[in-house]
Design an enzyme around this catalytic site. Structure first.
Site, mmCIF file in Angstrom:
data_model
loop_
_atom_site.group_PDB
_atom_site.id
_atom_site.type_symbol
_atom_site.label_atom_id
_atom_site.label_comp_id
_atom_site.label_asym_id
_atom_site.label_seq_id
_atom_site.Cartn_x
_atom_site.Cartn_y
_atom_site.Cartn_z
ATOM 1 C CB CYS A 1 20.242 15.247 53.170
ATOM 2 S SG CYS A 1 19.627 17.087 53.851
ATOM 3 N NE ARG B 1 22.106 25.829 54.899
ATOM 4 C CZ ARG B 1 22.280 24.979 55.811
ATOM 5 N NH1 ARG B 1 22.568 25.593 56.971
ATOM 6 N NH2 ARG B 1 22.526 23.719 55.555
ATOM 7 C CD GLN C 1 26.571 21.808 55.123
ATOM 8 O OE1 GLN C 1 25.980 20.880 54.318
ATOM 9 N NE2 GLN C 1 25.841 21.944 56.106
ATOM 10 C CG ASP D 1 26.547 17.247 54.149
ATOM 11 O OD1 ASP D 1 26.434 16.736 55.396
ATOM 12 O OD2 ASP D 1 25.298 17.542 53.644
ATOM 13 C CG HIS E 1 23.614 12.548 54.322
ATOM 14 N ND1 HIS E 1 24.495 13.555 53.696
ATOM 15 C CD2 HIS E 1 22.844 13.330 55.184
ATOM 16 C CE1 HIS E 1 23.803 14.931 53.833
ATOM 17 N NE2 HIS E 1 22.994 14.602 54.996
ATOM 18 C CG HIS F 1 21.525 14.830 58.146
ATOM 19 N ND1 HIS F 1 20.958 15.271 56.830
ATOM 20 C CD2 HIS F 1 20.201 14.092 58.500
ATOM 21 C CE1 HIS F 1 19.830 15.061 56.698
ATOM 22 N NE2 HIS F 1 19.324 14.231 57.602
#
Length: 648
Positions: free
Chosen positions: A341, A370, A388, A390, A392, A518
RNA sequence: GCUCAUAUAGCUCAGUCGGUAGAGCACUUGCUUGGUAAGUAAGAGGUCACCGGUUCAAGUCCGGUUAUGAGCUCCA
């Protein structure tokens, strides 16, 4: 007093009559099967007196509630008593029921291992054989503490001390044994109702579930009304084990892990094919749904993570890189990105944005690292390096509701194509550890709940489970054997855009802060592939299968025809292999079936002469003959079809 | 991170009381050319996770490390 039964009929009983009296009044068969009662909505023991006009229903051993009570008695009375018999200095903590079974937590001086379980089971059977009646006494706080003090049961004393109750502490006791246990009940009236059970595992668990507390020993078990149900349960567990993606991953040669990179996947050619196909599928869907794909750096200076708030909250879980530059004034510390993000906001911040640009939807197949605690890693399901799907969404507050609706529609179509027909929605609200003012949180929670309410989707609320920057919707899908997997997420963020100075110019010509959402549908590719493998038990739909077709020859005379068919399929981008080894056809069929190849084409002299192909599909032992021209087209088409998954 | 357990051939596993490692499958080679879930014979394959200790001698006993498993805690 009048007792109203579930069918609406009313019986008159003397004041102070018990549930057992009521059952006897209705019939001896019911009295025999009765294990507890529900009085005005709350469960009570059969021996509890009923003092006023009430609505009462009787719980029998054959009902779900009855089974639950039996499991409870089995753990809190029988298992606990067996432990005290075998390990007299053991201290009892708690013993609740869980799905399909129960556990009991206790502290012992000597370690208990799974080798001790048969011994404990035996002791339990001895106790059950006594058929003891279970009695209950009500005690004041003082008396209850005294009773457990004499037994040195400090956990029980702690539970009593911390209880808000003044008196009426229930202590249960069996027959004339000197075992006692504190319990809110209800329990079976006697040990005679206990059915079939098995102790399944022993593990550690923190007292009160807090990692700063001492570790207790926990024994897990499962219990059912009869041997048949128990056997069916154990069978279900075995079936689930066969689907384990770690086992199938090895068998299908998809990926491996090794010591030098714990929690990070080495994808083999077969596994990477699945990954790529899935990613291409999602990429197409993202474009169809108005997203633009971007990519952001892996290694970013800590300054950005400090600005975003991650350094503060999650520094412990970030991989850090330090570069030793001899002449640098200051050592520069970077972090491998744990999230995408902040990077997305940097791209948003390039150039001035107008309200006309919103909603702006960025998508990234973002590789994140992570540092997950060592004990939490689990195959593909929980890893330290993952990617991910992912994205936004930068939008105005007014757009939240419509974006929520669009997202849920998008997500449900993706899930349906991947073979998951239904999902549950969970709304998670503000957690203890969070950023942003309560005012902002009020606004965010209200916006999300209003959006989903207006859309008419059912949802559950999970208090305190939100992200540190905002409330979220989580999407939980159910797999082929009924297990739940939380995958999709849709998280409102009223904080990050402001922290990282994202703005847009509104209709009023003034600067405003956009809302950032997100969102992910699969979550991580690694984990989602694990879920797919387990859901399909390795028998992936054709479009995802690493090897879609294997062409097996019966004799070497037909090799040229085999190669001809293979090149026809290859030209149409079908993932095809040939098997012209000097082996019998049953050997080849077996090998390709166990490695989960969806389509096996068998070619012998007959096929070559007739220009046909005999096809055997995974999971079927039937063979069908097709003419070459038809089937090549058909398989090629089918192999690309990521919608309408065929039923298993 | 915590508790307990595990680590032996590519895979699944055996290895007794401490005395220099074994099976099945897979692999290679020979024979076998066959019709839908294992044809046959031979061969090759191991610094017993890593580091240290005890011992005349360690896969085996002890300590540590790493990884894995089950559960707990955690999961932006």
């Amino acid at each position: 007093m009048n007792i109203t039964l579930p069918d609406g009929s009313i019986r008159e009983l003397a004041q102070g009559s018990t549930g057992l009296d009521l059952a006897n009044d209705i019939g001896p068969g019911l009295a025999k099967a009765a294990v507890a009662v529900v009085v005005n909505g709350s469960q009570m023991d059969l021996c509890d007196p009923i003092e006023t006009d009430s609505e009462v229903s009787i719980i029998t051993i054959n009902s779900n509630d009855g089974l639950e009570i039996m499991r409870h008695t089995l753990t809190a009375q029988v298992l606990a008593r067996a432990i005290k018999n075998l390990y007299p200095t053991a201290k009892l903590a708690i013993g609740p029921t869980i799905e399909d079974g129960f556990y009991y937590d206790f502290a012992t001086e000597t370690a208990i291992s799974s080798d001790d379980l048969p011994k404990i089971e035996n002791e339990m059977r001895n106790i059950i054989a006594s058929g003891d009646l279970i009695n209950k006494s009500l005690n004041t706080k003082k008396d209850a503490i005294k009773a457990f003090k004499s037994k040195k049961e400090e956990y029980k004393i702690a539970i009593i001390n911390e209880s808000e109750q003044a008196d009426d502490f229930q202590i249960y006791q069996q027959g004339d044994s000197d075992f006692i246990d504190l319990c809110r009940g209800p329990h079976l009236p006697s040990l005679e109702h206990i059915g079939a059970f098995k102790l399944t595992k022993v593990a550690g668990a923190y007292w009160r579930g807090k990692s700063e507390n001492e570790m207790l020993t926990r024994i897990y078990g499962t219990a059912w009304n009869n041997d048949k149900d128990l056997a069916a349960y154990l069978n279900r567990m075995e079936e689930a084990e066969k689907r384990d993606h770690r086992k199938l991953g090895k068998e299908m040669d998809l990926f491996h892990f090794q010591d030098e990179a714990p929690g990070m996947v080495f994808w083999h050619p077969n596994g990477w094919t699945i990954y790529r196909e899935l990613q291409n599928f999602v990429r197409k869907r993202l474009v169809d749904n108005g997203y633009v794909e971007i990519n952001t750096p892996q290694v970013i200076d800590r300054k950005l993570w400090e600005a975003s708030g991650h350094w503060d909250k999650y520094r412990e879980n970030m991989f850090i890189t330090e570069i030793d530059e001899e002449h640098a004034n200051e050592k520069r510390i970077n972090a491998l990105k744990p999230m995408n993000c902040p990077g997305h906001v940097q791209i948003y911040n390039q150039g001035i944005k107008s309200y006309r640009d919103l909603p702006l939807k960025f998508a990234e197949f973002g590789s994140c690292h992570r540092y997950e605690p060592s004990g939490t890693m689990h195959g593909l399901m929980r890893v330290r390096a993952f990617t991910q799907d992912d994205g936004h969404i930068f939008c105005t507050e007014d757009q939240i509701e419509s974006e929520t609706g669009l997202f849920i529609k998008f997500l449900s179509s993706v899930y349906a194509d991947l073979g998951f027909k239904s999902f549950d929605i969970k709304l998670s609200t503000r957690p203890q550890m969070r950023v942003g003012s309560d005012e902002i949180w009020d606004k965010a929670e209200l916006a999300l709940e209003t959006a989903i309410k207006n859309l008419g989707y059912p949802y559950k609320i999970d208090e305190g489970d939100g992200a540190f920057y905002g409330p979220k919707l989580d999407f939980v899908l159910t797999d082929a054997i009924g297990r739940d997997w939380q995958c999709g997420t849709f998280q409102l963020d009223f904080n990050l855009a402001e922290r990282l100075d994202a703005e847009y110019v509104g209709e009023d010509g003034k600067k405003h802060i956009p809302v950032m959402i997100h969102r992910a549908i699969l979550g991580s590719f690694e984990r989602f592939i694990g879920i797919l493998i387990e859901n399909y038990a390795g028998k992936l739909p054709l479009w995802l299968a690493p090897r879609q077709v294997v062409i097996a020859s019966i004799t070497s005379d037909v090799n040229s025809y085999v190669n001809e068919v293979a090149s026809l399929l290859k030209e149409l981008n079908v993932r095809v292999e040939t098997d012209t080894r000097n082996e019998k056809i049953s050997y080849k069929v077996r090998e390709h079936s166990t490695s989960k190849v969806p389509v096996i084409m068998v070619i012998g002299k007959k096929e070559m002469e007739e220009r046909t192909i005999s096809i055997r599909r995974l999971g079927s032992n039937e063979n069908t003959s097709y003419s070459l021209n038809d089937i090549v087209e058909q398989i090629a088409q089918e192999s690309k079809d990521s919608s309408n998954i065929q039923e298993l």
